[in-house]
Design a protein around this motif. Structure first.
Motif, PDB file in Angstrom:
ATOM      1  N   ASN A  10     -28.492  40.680 -35.286  1.00  0.00           N
ATOM      2  CA  ASN A  10     -28.588  41.350 -33.977  1.00  0.00           C
ATOM      3  C   ASN A  10     -29.462  42.431 -34.016  1.00  0.00           C
ATOM      4  O   ASN A  10     -29.142  43.258 -32.919  1.00  0.00           O
ATOM      5  CB  ASN A  10     -27.291  41.302 -33.420  1.00  0.00           C
ATOM      6  N   GLU A  11     -30.434  42.827 -34.879  1.00  0.00           N
ATOM      7  CA  GLU A  11     -31.218  43.922 -34.836  1.00  0.00           C
ATOM      8  C   GLU A  11     -32.302  43.647 -34.013  1.00  0.00           C
ATOM      9  O   GLU A  11     -33.246  42.834 -34.085  1.00  0.00           O
ATOM     10  CB  GLU A  11     -31.900  44.106 -36.291  1.00  0.00           C
ATOM     11  N   ASN A  12     -32.376  44.811 -32.865  1.00  0.00           N
ATOM     12  CA  ASN A  12     -33.385  44.541 -32.172  1.00  0.00           C
ATOM     13  C   ASN A  12     -34.114  45.977 -31.977  1.00  0.00           C
ATOM     14  O   ASN A  12     -33.745  46.999 -31.694  1.00  0.00           O
ATOM     15  CB  ASN A  12     -32.770  44.499 -30.566  1.00  0.00           C
ATOM     16  N   PRO A  13     -35.531  45.939 -32.407  1.00  0.00           N
ATOM     17  CA  PRO A  13     -36.442  47.021 -32.552  1.00  0.00           C
ATOM     18  C   PRO A  13     -36.338  47.820 -31.269  1.00  0.00           C
ATOM     19  O   PRO A  13     -36.703  49.121 -31.166  1.00  0.00           O
ATOM     20  CB  PRO A  13     -37.802  46.653 -33.059  1.00  0.00           C
ATOM     21  N   ASP A  14     -36.248  47.282 -30.132  1.00  0.00           N
ATOM     22  CA  ASP A  14     -36.525  47.989 -28.674  1.00  0.00           C
ATOM     23  C   ASP A  14     -35.289  48.878 -28.347  1.00  0.00           C
ATOM     24  O   ASP A  14     -35.613  49.844 -27.788  1.00  0.00           O
ATOM     25  CB  ASP A  14     -36.624  46.829 -27.599  1.00  0.00           C
TER      26      ASP A  14
ATOM     27  N   ARG B 176     -26.024  47.583 -39.984  1.00  0.00           N
ATOM     28  CA  ARG B 176     -26.650  46.489 -40.662  1.00  0.00           C
ATOM     29  C   ARG B 176     -25.398  45.818 -41.346  1.00  0.00           C
ATOM     30  O   ARG B 176     -25.443  44.377 -41.382  1.00  0.00           O
ATOM     31  CB  ARG B 176     -27.737  46.599 -41.436  1.00  0.00           C
ATOM     32  N   ALA B 177     -24.733  46.425 -41.791  1.00  0.00           N
ATOM     33  CA  ALA B 177     -23.659  45.995 -42.749  1.00  0.00           C
ATOM     34  C   ALA B 177     -22.473  45.262 -41.739  1.00  0.00           C
ATOM     35  O   ALA B 177     -21.561  44.551 -42.120  1.00  0.00           O
ATOM     36  CB  ALA B 177     -22.932  47.006 -43.457  1.00  0.00           C
ATOM     37  N   ARG B 178     -22.567  45.696 -40.304  1.00  0.00           N
ATOM     38  CA  ARG B 178     -21.650  45.233 -39.557  1.00  0.00           C
ATOM     39  C   ARG B 178     -22.189  44.444 -38.259  1.00  0.00           C
ATOM     40  O   ARG B 178     -21.602  44.676 -37.301  1.00  0.00           O
ATOM     41  CB  ARG B 178     -20.635  46.238 -38.923  1.00  0.00           C
ATOM     42  N   LYS B 179     -23.598  43.870 -38.520  1.00  0.00           N
ATOM     43  CA  LYS B 179     -24.089  42.889 -37.626  1.00  0.00           C
ATOM     44  C   LYS B 179     -24.223  43.682 -36.152  1.00  0.00           C
ATOM     45  O   LYS B 179     -24.315  43.022 -35.366  1.00  0.00           O
ATOM     46  CB  LYS B 179     -23.655  41.655 -37.518  1.00  0.00           C
ATOM     47  N   PHE B 180     -24.518  45.238 -36.319  1.00  0.00           N
ATOM     48  CA  PHE B 180     -24.729  45.767 -34.959  1.00  0.00           C
ATOM     49  C   PHE B 180     -23.713  45.847 -34.077  1.00  0.00           C
ATOM     50  O   PHE B 180     -23.857  46.122 -32.831  1.00  0.00           O
ATOM     51  CB  PHE B 180     -26.127  45.223 -34.396  1.00  0.00           C
ATOM     52  N   HIS B 181     -22.456  45.549 -34.720  1.00  0.00           N
ATOM     53  CA  HIS B 181     -21.428  45.855 -33.758  1.00  0.00           C
ATOM     54  C   HIS B 181     -20.875  47.314 -33.769  1.00  0.00           C
ATOM     55  O   HIS B 181     -20.384  47.580 -35.091  1.00  0.00           O
ATOM     56  CB  HIS B 181     -20.049  44.880 -34.090  1.00  0.00           C
TER      57      HIS B 181
END
Length: 354
Positions: free
Chosen positions: A43-47, A81-86
């Motif tokens: 779920n990484e969003n560069p914006d 990143r390790a927690r999927k962007f939570h």
């Protein structure tokens, strides 16, 4: 059909180029494929990357009991990143990272490769790190358990060497996204050695790796495990998360099941792979530097945080590599054998470190 397919590929490339154009410096150096993987899986969003990081940083005020010694963007990003962007989970992991260090101060004194205890563990192959990554881009770490000479290395020093190695490796943004694989070979690991794996030190390792380190572990694989390693499950189960229990696989001495998950072309011959036998000094030389000598201080350019300093000749003799025990794994012909009733734990997850 041909032109449609080509157009689809062009559109995908165009999309990737668009992502590259708008990505922040924090994603610099990542391949388009890895950026896309981070988007889909993490779920990484560069914006909104900087906003995500700032929201985690803003939570620090809620834990005045913890000294957050590093809070820069790149550092916080590895926890996201390790927690999927939570964000709440990422902050919890960040807090636990520093709390673990506060609660175990002795472990992190002189926390670098030239520390005598860490150096001995590294030279003895704790951990081993393969040069190449697997087909998912994951780094493969190896532990040959029988090489634990308890007169040379304490379990704590081995854990310190593993944590230090992960600290070095996790600087690589590709590995923050792709993660790690750990293979533990239990060949020749004696009951006497196993008796030293007390609940307290196992708990220390689980807290340091499962609960307090920002790494994604895609699997922990046991090979050649004796029956008393199974018995350790009852000791560590209270410390494991449900998700964690899904990540260790016990393969015994038939490596066909391991090869179904990690292709032989990425494995050394000890694990039925096509690569040469693993050289136990490979990772130690990487951290200490290929030109390391007692006469000169040396800072390896690839890992400039690791300063290797003068040590006594007695320490060098103590650190001299000993003959290493090798795997007794075999690869049987045919497909993975079916388990009989009562043997299902052999391939059931036992421990994981995510």
């Amino acid at each position: 059909m041909g032109p449609v397919s080509l157009l689809s590929k062009d559109q995908k490339l165009s999309s990737w180029k668009g992502d590259l154009a708008k990505m922040t410096h924090l994603q610099a150096g990542l391949s388009p494929e890895t950026i896309e993987k981070a988007r889909l899986e993490l779920n990484e969003n560069p914006d909104v990357l900087h906003q995500d990081i700032q929201q985690v940083r803003d939570m620090i005020i809620t834990r005045p009991d913890i000294g957050f010694l590093r809070t820069d963007d790149a550092f916080i990003l590895r926890f996201l990143r390790a927690r999927k962007f939570h964000q709440a989970d990422a902050f919890r992991l960040l807090a636990q990272y520093f709390q673990y260090r506060q609660l175990n101060l002795d472990m992190f004194k002189n926390f670098k490769a030239d520390d005598p205890g860490i150096k001995r563990a590294l030279i003895d192959g704790f951990p081993g790190v393969l040069e190449n990554r697997d087909h998912y881009g994951r780094k493969i770490l190896l532990l040959f358990a029988a090489n634990w000479d308890q007169s040379r290395n304490s379990f704590t020093d081995i854990l310190r060497a593993i944590l230090l190695s992960l600290e070095v490796l996790i600087e690589d943004a590709e590995l923050q996204i792709n993660g790690f694989i750990l293979i533990i070979d239990w060949s020749n690991f004696s009951f006497k050695q196993a008796s030293k794996l007390t609940p307290s030190i196992l708990k220390l390792a689980i807290e340091g790796l499962q609960d307090s380190f920002p790494a994604r572990f895609g699997g922990v694989h046991f090979v050649n495990q004796p029956w008393y390693i199974h018995a350790l499950y009852t000791l560590i189960k209270p410390f494991l998360k449900d998700k964690t229990r899904k990540r260790i696989f016990l393969h015994g001495n038939n490596l066909n099941s391991l090869h179904q998950l990690i292709q032989p072309e990425f494995l050394p011959s000890e694990f039925g792979g096509t690569l040469p036998p693993y050289d136990m000094g490979t990772w130690a030389r990487t951290l200490l530097g290929p030109d390391y000598s007692d006469e000169n201080d040396y800072t390896h350019t690839s890992y400039n945080a690791m300063h290797v300093k003068h040590t006594s000749s007695n320490l060098e003799r103590e650190c001299s590599p000993k003959p290493m025990k090798r795997s007794q794994s075999v690869v049987e012909a045919g497909t993975l054998k079916h388990e009989e009733k009562g043997e299902s734990e052999n391939t059931q997850p036992l421990l994981a470190l995510d």
